[in-house]
Design an enzyme around this catalytic site. Structure first.
Site, PDB file in Angstrom:
ATOM      1  N   ASN A 258     -29.141 -37.907 -61.646  1.00 10.25           N
ATOM      2  CA  ASN A 258     -28.315 -37.923 -60.436  1.00 10.25           C
ATOM      3  C   ASN A 258     -29.060 -37.104 -59.396  1.00 10.25           C
ATOM      4  OD1 ASN A 258     -26.451 -37.684 -58.405  1.00 10.25           O
ATOM      5  ND2 ASN A 258     -25.009 -36.414 -59.564  1.00 10.25           N
ATOM      6  N   TRP A 259     -29.647 -37.801 -58.450  1.00 13.12           N
ATOM      7  CA  TRP A 259     -30.483 -37.103 -57.453  1.00 13.12           C
ATOM      8  C   TRP A 259     -29.654 -36.368 -56.393  1.00 13.12           C
ATOM      9  CZ3 TRP A 259     -34.938 -41.106 -56.169  1.00 13.12           C
ATOM     10  CH2 TRP A 259     -35.881 -41.078 -57.201  1.00 13.12           C
ATOM     11  N   LYS A 260     -28.348 -36.647 -56.335  1.00 13.63           N
ATOM     12  CA  LYS A 260     -27.503 -36.039 -55.302  1.00 13.63           C
ATOM     13  C   LYS A 260     -28.128 -36.316 -53.934  1.00 13.63           C
ATOM     14  CE  LYS A 260     -25.920 -32.911 -58.818  1.00 13.63           C
ATOM     15  NZ  LYS A 260     -25.351 -31.640 -59.199  1.00 13.63           N
TER      16      LYS A 260
ATOM     17  N   HIS B 129     -17.636 -37.640 -59.223  1.00  9.99           N
ATOM     18  CA  HIS B 129     -18.403 -36.417 -59.507  1.00  9.99           C
ATOM     19  C   HIS B 129     -17.642 -35.217 -58.945  1.00  9.99           C
ATOM     20  CE1 HIS B 129     -21.590 -33.433 -59.427  1.00  9.99           C
ATOM     21  NE2 HIS B 129     -22.248 -34.174 -60.289  1.00  9.99           N
TER      22      HIS B 129
ATOM     23  N   GLU C  90     -18.556 -32.759 -57.313  1.00  8.69           N
ATOM     24  CA  GLU C  90     -18.904 -32.414 -55.923  1.00  8.69           C
ATOM     25  C   GLU C  90     -18.139 -33.304 -54.947  1.00  8.69           C
ATOM     26  OE1 GLU C  90     -23.113 -32.747 -56.465  1.00  8.69           O
ATOM     27  OE2 GLU C  90     -23.090 -30.959 -57.725  1.00  8.69           O
TER      28      GLU C  90
ATOM     29  N   GLU D 152     -18.838 -33.238 -67.380  1.00  7.69           N
ATOM     30  CA  GLU D 152     -19.634 -32.273 -66.628  1.00  7.69           C
ATOM     31  C   GLU D 152     -18.786 -31.050 -66.293  1.00  7.69           C
ATOM     32  OE1 GLU D 152     -23.211 -34.377 -64.634  1.00  7.69           O
ATOM     33  OE2 GLU D 152     -21.604 -34.188 -63.195  1.00  7.69           O
TER      34      GLU D 152
ATOM     35  N   GLY E 188     -25.718 -27.079 -61.886  1.00  5.85           N
ATOM     36  CA  GLY E 188     -26.605 -26.414 -60.938  1.00  5.85           C
ATOM     37  C   GLY E 188     -26.677 -24.908 -61.103  1.00  5.85           C
TER      38      GLY E 188
ATOM     39  N   SER F 204     -26.873 -28.672 -66.100  1.00 10.90           N
ATOM     40  CA  SER F 204     -28.078 -27.896 -66.440  1.00 10.90           C
ATOM     41  C   SER F 204     -28.835 -28.445 -67.657  1.00 10.90           C
ATOM     42  CB  SER F 204     -27.731 -26.415 -66.641  1.00 10.90           C
ATOM     43  OG  SER F 204     -27.189 -25.874 -65.446  1.00 10.90           O
TER      44      SER F 204
ATOM     45  N   GLY G 135     -29.040 -33.542 -63.209  1.00 11.22           N
ATOM     46  CA  GLY G 135     -29.218 -33.289 -61.779  1.00 11.22           C
ATOM     47  C   GLY G 135     -30.628 -32.815 -61.476  1.00 11.22           C
ATOM     48  N   GLY G 136     -30.774 -31.519 -61.279  1.00 17.44           N
ATOM     49  CA  GLY G 136     -32.046 -30.929 -60.840  1.00 17.44           C
ATOM     50  C   GLY G 136     -33.276 -31.383 -61.620  1.00 17.44           C
TER      51      GLY G 136
END
Ligand code: 13P
Length: 248
Positions: free
Chosen positions: A9-11, A94, A96, A166, A172, A212, A233-234
């Protein structure tokens, strides 16, 4: 037999030029694998990614969609628009988006229902805050998200939906849930799906863990019985890191 799904998930990261550079590098690293890999990217990158990954087996996903067919909804994207591009997945709900864009179980449900009218598979996110975990309401909360988001969805359609657990406190933060904590909740999610549907249906649903996930912890997370994949994510922003996670 559930085929694991590991999705990035590149956000709101990567311009089109950066996405193309990633895709070319990732394609060159990507060999045969037993897992389904996918990248969920910003809308502006989707067409290029579908083109570059064509024929590789690497999937492409969006990160959100609107639930109406069309209309005066400035800034929104419809399911039909995504279908035309040829994406395989779409993240829905999500944390966010729930936190910053007022996504609710009701809109999550409407979006999933609309996606299920076509081939795009929804990746529905659920997960508790640290406060909810500490006060012990984590299971009730995730159950309510599942019941709200999946309301009225038939068993045959349920099998197309991916559920991503999640925990918000692990996103993150570098602080991943322990494999035991992740397994416990993913097992609870499967049991809830058994209660809502039946054993055969629940058995086919892919349940991911997200929060993470990185090369260093992917193996122990993926080795859990009830965890069928990861939403990353990251660590999905760098092709070698994401490849290492897929090769867990
Ligand atoms: P991180 O892997 O950066 O913690 O993000 C997880 C996530 O939100 C994936 O959807």
């Amino acid at each position: 037999m559930r085929i694991p799904l590991i999705a990035g998930n590149w956000k709101m990261f990567k311009t089109k030029a950066e996405a193309v550079a990633f895709a070319e590098e990732f394609k060159s690293l990507y060999g045969g694998t037993d897992v389904q890999a996918a990248i969920c990217a910003p809308y502006t990158n989707l067409e290029a990614l579908v083109e570059i990954f064509r024929g590789t087996g690497i999937g492409v996903g969006a990160q959100n969609v609107h639930f109406e067919d069309e209309g005066a909804f400035t800034g929104e994207i419809s399911v039909k628009m995504l279908e035309e591009i040829g994406v395989d997945f779409c993240i829905v709900g999500h944390s966010e988006r729930r936190q910053y864009f007022a996504e609710t179980d009701e809109t999550v449900n409407l979006k999933i229902r609309k996606l299920l009218t076509g081939p795009i598979r929804p990746i529905m996110c659920v997960g508790e805050s640290l406060e909810q975990r500490d006060s012990g309401v984590l299971f009730d909360f995730v159950k309510s998200q599942l019941e709200g988001g999946l309301s009225g969805i038939a068993p045959e359609d349920m099998k197309k939906i991916v559920v991503a657990y999640e925990p918000i406190w692990a996103i993150g933060t570098g602080r991943n849930a322990s494999p035991e904590q992740a397994e416990e909740m993913c097992a609870f999610i499967r049991q809830t799906l058994i209660d809502m549907y039946d054993e055969e249906t629940a058995d086919e649903v892919i349940i991911q863990y997200g929060g993470s996930v990185k090369p260093a912890n992917a193996t122990e997370i993926m080795n859990q019985d009830e965890i069928d994949g990861a939403l990353v994510g990251g660590a999905s922003l760098k092709a070698p890191d994401f490849m290492q996670i897929i090769d867990f």
